[in-house]
Design a protein around this motif. Structure first.
Motif, PDB file in Angstrom:
ATOM      1  N   ALA A 159      87.036 -48.739  52.792  1.00  0.00           N
ATOM      2  CA  ALA A 159      87.859 -49.068  51.631  1.00  0.00           C
ATOM      3  C   ALA A 159      89.154 -48.262  51.599  1.00  0.00           C
ATOM      4  CB  ALA A 159      87.053 -48.828  50.350  1.00  0.00           C
ATOM      5  N   GLU A 160      89.152 -47.075  52.200  1.00  0.00           N
ATOM      6  CA  GLU A 160      90.348 -46.227  52.176  1.00  0.00           C
ATOM      7  C   GLU A 160      91.487 -46.799  52.995  1.00  0.00           C
ATOM      8  OE1 GLU A 160      89.800 -41.923  52.520  1.00  0.00           O
ATOM      9  OE2 GLU A 160      87.662 -42.304  52.579  1.00  0.00           O
ATOM     10  N   TYR A 161      91.208 -47.706  53.919  1.00  0.00           N
ATOM     11  CA  TYR A 161      92.250 -48.248  54.773  1.00  0.00           C
ATOM     12  C   TYR A 161      92.993 -49.402  54.123  1.00  0.00           C
ATOM     13  CZ  TYR A 161      90.477 -45.446  58.623  1.00  0.00           C
ATOM     14  OH  TYR A 161      90.112 -44.395  59.421  1.00  0.00           O
ATOM     15  N   GLY A 162      92.492 -49.953  53.052  1.00  0.00           N
ATOM     16  CA  GLY A 162      93.206 -50.985  52.318  1.00  0.00           C
ATOM     17  C   GLY A 162      93.286 -52.309  53.040  1.00  0.00           C
ATOM     18  N   PHE A 163      92.286 -52.679  53.859  1.00  0.00           N
ATOM     19  CA  PHE A 163      92.326 -53.966  54.551  1.00  0.00           C
ATOM     20  C   PHE A 163      92.087 -55.101  53.552  1.00  0.00           C
ATOM     21  CE2 PHE A 163      90.847 -51.265  58.195  1.00  0.00           C
ATOM     22  CZ  PHE A 163      92.038 -51.355  58.893  1.00  0.00           C
ATOM     23  N   THR A 164      92.730 -56.222  53.789  1.00  0.00           N
ATOM     24  CA  THR A 164      92.559 -57.384  52.916  1.00  0.00           C
ATOM     25  C   THR A 164      91.677 -58.454  53.540  1.00  0.00           C
ATOM     26  OG1 THR A 164      94.577 -58.367  53.821  1.00  0.00           O
ATOM     27  CG2 THR A 164      94.809 -57.008  51.845  1.00  0.00           C
ATOM     28  N   THR A 165      91.164 -58.204  54.710  1.00  0.00           N
ATOM     29  CA  THR A 165      90.302 -59.162  55.399  1.00  0.00           C
ATOM     30  C   THR A 165      88.850 -58.696  55.323  1.00  0.00           C
ATOM     31  OG1 THR A 165      89.914 -60.332  57.477  1.00  0.00           O
ATOM     32  CG2 THR A 165      90.560 -58.012  57.618  1.00  0.00           C
ATOM     33  N   SER A 166      87.970 -59.539  55.797  1.00  0.00           N
ATOM     34  CA  SER A 166      86.546 -59.206  55.745  1.00  0.00           C
ATOM     35  C   SER A 166      86.178 -58.267  56.883  1.00  0.00           C
ATOM     36  CB  SER A 166      85.714 -60.498  55.852  1.00  0.00           C
ATOM     37  OG  SER A 166      85.960 -61.133  57.100  1.00  0.00           O
ATOM     38  N   VAL A 167      84.941 -57.773  56.817  1.00  0.00           N
ATOM     39  CA  VAL A 167      84.475 -56.870  57.860  1.00  0.00           C
ATOM     40  C   VAL A 167      84.392 -57.596  59.194  1.00  0.00           C
ATOM     41  CG1 VAL A 167      82.561 -55.408  58.605  1.00  0.00           C
ATOM     42  CG2 VAL A 167      83.220 -55.475  56.198  1.00  0.00           C
ATOM     43  N   GLY A 168      84.002 -58.865  59.159  1.00  0.00           N
ATOM     44  CA  GLY A 168      83.917 -59.631  60.398  1.00  0.00           C
ATOM     45  C   GLY A 168      85.278 -59.795  61.065  1.00  0.00           C
ATOM     46  N   GLY A 169      86.322 -60.048  60.258  1.00  0.00           N
ATOM     47  CA  GLY A 169      87.667 -60.178  60.832  1.00  0.00           C
ATOM     48  C   GLY A 169      88.157 -58.874  61.429  1.00  0.00           C
ATOM     49  N   ILE A 170      87.837 -57.780  60.774  1.00  0.00           N
ATOM     50  CA  ILE A 170      88.239 -56.474  61.289  1.00  0.00           C
ATOM     51  C   ILE A 170      87.541 -56.187  62.613  1.00  0.00           C
ATOM     52  CG2 ILE A 170      88.186 -53.988  60.845  1.00  0.00           C
ATOM     53  CD1 ILE A 170      88.420 -54.636  57.876  1.00  0.00           C
ATOM     54  N   LEU A 171      86.238 -56.481  62.682  1.00  0.00           N
ATOM     55  CA  LEU A 171      85.491 -56.248  63.915  1.00  0.00           C
ATOM     56  C   LEU A 171      86.041 -57.089  65.063  1.00  0.00           C
ATOM     57  CD1 LEU A 171      81.827 -56.095  62.569  1.00  0.00           C
ATOM     58  CD2 LEU A 171      83.356 -54.209  63.134  1.00  0.00           C
ATOM     59  N   LYS A 172      86.442 -58.313  64.761  1.00  0.00           N
ATOM     60  CA  LYS A 172      87.000 -59.177  65.804  1.00  0.00           C
ATOM     61  C   LYS A 172      88.305 -58.604  66.345  1.00  0.00           C
ATOM     62  CE  LYS A 172      88.678 -63.855  66.639  1.00  0.00           C
ATOM     63  NZ  LYS A 172      88.938 -65.189  66.038  1.00  0.00           N
ATOM     64  N   ALA A 173      89.162 -58.113  65.438  1.00  0.00           N
ATOM     65  CA  ALA A 173      90.439 -57.531  65.874  1.00  0.00           C
ATOM     66  C   ALA A 173      90.217 -56.260  66.684  1.00  0.00           C
ATOM     67  CB  ALA A 173      91.311 -57.245  64.660  1.00  0.00           C
ATOM     68  N   LEU A 174      89.244 -55.462  66.293  1.00  0.00           N
ATOM     69  CA  LEU A 174      88.980 -54.219  67.006  1.00  0.00           C
ATOM     70  C   LEU A 174      88.433 -54.501  68.403  1.00  0.00           C
ATOM     71  CD1 LEU A 174      87.386 -52.000  64.205  1.00  0.00           C
ATOM     72  CD2 LEU A 174      89.743 -52.009  65.012  1.00  0.00           C
ATOM     73  N   ARG A 175      87.579 -55.505  68.515  1.00  0.00           N
ATOM     74  CA  ARG A 175      87.022 -55.831  69.833  1.00  0.00           C
ATOM     75  C   ARG A 175      88.103 -56.363  70.767  1.00  0.00           C
ATOM     76  NH1 ARG A 175      82.466 -58.120  66.686  1.00  0.00           N
ATOM     77  NH2 ARG A 175      80.757 -56.617  66.766  1.00  0.00           N
ATOM     78  N   GLU A 176      89.087 -57.084  70.222  1.00  0.00           N
ATOM     79  CA  GLU A 176      90.174 -57.600  71.064  1.00  0.00           C
ATOM     80  C   GLU A 176      91.047 -56.475  71.624  1.00  0.00           C
ATOM     81  OE1 GLU A 176      92.272 -60.351  68.652  1.00  0.00           O
ATOM     82  OE2 GLU A 176      90.754 -61.944  68.832  1.00  0.00           O
ATOM     83  N   MET A 177      91.121 -55.365  70.877  1.00  0.00           N
ATOM     84  CA  MET A 177      91.880 -54.219  71.383  1.00  0.00           C
ATOM     85  C   MET A 177      91.211 -53.596  72.595  1.00  0.00           C
ATOM     86  SD  MET A 177      93.097 -52.261  67.920  1.00  0.00           S
ATOM     87  CE  MET A 177      94.109 -53.080  66.687  1.00  0.00           C
ATOM     88  N   GLY A 178      89.913 -53.691  72.672  1.00  0.00           N
ATOM     89  CA  GLY A 178      89.207 -53.164  73.838  1.00  0.00           C
ATOM     90  C   GLY A 178      89.363 -51.658  73.973  1.00  0.00           C
ATOM     91  N   ASP A 179      89.606 -51.222  75.205  1.00  0.00           N
ATOM     92  CA  ASP A 179      89.708 -49.790  75.501  1.00  0.00           C
ATOM     93  C   ASP A 179      91.098 -49.223  75.265  1.00  0.00           C
ATOM     94  OD1 ASP A 179      87.080 -49.889  76.258  1.00  0.00           O
ATOM     95  OD2 ASP A 179      87.539 -50.223  78.394  1.00  0.00           O
ATOM     96  N   ARG A 180      92.025 -50.033  74.774  1.00  0.00           N
ATOM     97  CA  ARG A 180      93.382 -49.529  74.536  1.00  0.00           C
ATOM     98  C   ARG A 180      93.427 -48.499  73.410  1.00  0.00           C
ATOM     99  NH1 ARG A 180      96.642 -54.987  73.740  1.00  0.00           N
ATOM    100  NH2 ARG A 180      94.694 -55.477  72.668  1.00  0.00           N
ATOM    101  N   VAL A 181      92.457 -48.563  72.508  1.00  0.00           N
ATOM    102  CA  VAL A 181      92.401 -47.632  71.378  1.00  0.00           C
ATOM    103  C   VAL A 181      91.021 -47.006  71.347  1.00  0.00           C
ATOM    104  CG1 VAL A 181      92.618 -47.360  68.894  1.00  0.00           C
ATOM    105  CG2 VAL A 181      94.057 -49.027  70.090  1.00  0.00           C
ATOM    106  N   ARG A 182      90.979 -45.687  71.207  1.00  0.00           N
ATOM    107  CA  ARG A 182      89.692 -44.979  71.093  1.00  0.00           C
ATOM    108  C   ARG A 182      89.443 -44.672  69.629  1.00  0.00           C
ATOM    109  NH1 ARG A 182      87.813 -39.735  70.909  1.00  0.00           N
ATOM    110  NH2 ARG A 182      89.954 -38.921  70.989  1.00  0.00           N
ATOM    111  N   TRP A 183      88.495 -45.330  69.043  1.00  0.00           N
ATOM    112  CA  TRP A 183      88.198 -45.145  67.628  1.00  0.00           C
ATOM    113  C   TRP A 183      87.142 -44.059  67.465  1.00  0.00           C
ATOM    114  CZ3 TRP A 183      91.409 -47.532  64.431  1.00  0.00           C
ATOM    115  CH2 TRP A 183      92.095 -48.643  64.916  1.00  0.00           C
TER     116      TRP A 183
END
Length: 213
Positions: A159-183
């Protein structure tokens, strides 16, 4: 017969004889553009010694005119004329000491003043504090530079990040980033049997913490 030999000898070596220097020749000694007062004074004195019975007034005036017109020594000799060459040398010695001191100070490494040092320390502390808090901001790039222990000390909820999309949409975007970003990963126990099986994370595909965490 002897007189003829003397004349022939004189004519033969006449060009080798050094011409006698006069006091007026001292006016030709002019201080160079990059020549210091010490160098000019040494060169002038060497030429003055070669003049037989040099006139004092001519030597004093020739030395004054040979100096740079913008030098302090030239101004002093012009405003307060000297009547002896020894007096001229005393003023020249004082100017040489000042010149040597200025050159020595110019070659020394500069020392920052108290005010500038204080400003530098404040700036350094400010940058250090800024970098410290940058690591724990949700969008801070510093989060990629810290190790797991520091990441685990300051975690953020979704909630602190202020996303306006659902958790599923966020997970999809994160998976598309792949190894380019280390979370950062939430804190988990090393032993698998200690993980809470009731908590599941769709992004890491693991148990022990929730997706929102």
């Amino acid at each position: 017969m002897f007189a003829d030999q003397v004349n022939a000898f004189t004519q033969q070596f006449a060009s080798s004889r050094k011409p006698q220097k006069h006091a007026g020749d001292l006016y030709r000694i002019v201080q160079g553009a990059r020549e210091t007062i010490r160098e000019h004074n040494t060169r002038f004195n060497n030429e003055k010694v070669a003049v037989w019975e040099c006139d004092v007034s001519i030597a004093v005036e020739a030395f004054r005119r040979g100096l740079h017109h913008e030098s302090d020594l030239y101004k002093q000799l012009t405003m307060h004329p000297c009547h002896s060459f020894e007096a001229v040398q005393e003023k020249a010695a004082a100017a040489i000491r000042l010149e040597d001191d200025i050159l020595a100070r110019a070659s020394m490494p500069s020392t920052p003043s108290i005010s500038s040092t204080s400003a530098m320390e404040k700036s350094s502390r400010k940058q250090s504090t800024s970098k410290k808090y940058e690591r724990y901001r949700p969008y801070g790039r510093g989060v990629n530079r810290v190790d797991n222990r520091e990441e685990n000390q300051q975690l953020h909820t979704l909630a602190e990040y202020g996303f306006t999309t659902s958790v599923g949409g966020i997970l999809k975007a994160l998976r598309e980033m792949g190894d380019r970003v280390r979370w950062p990963r939430p804190p988990v126990e090393e032993q698998a049997w200690k993980k809470d099986s009731k908590k599941k994370c769709e992004f890491h595909r693991d148990i022990g913490h929730n997706t929102e965490d």
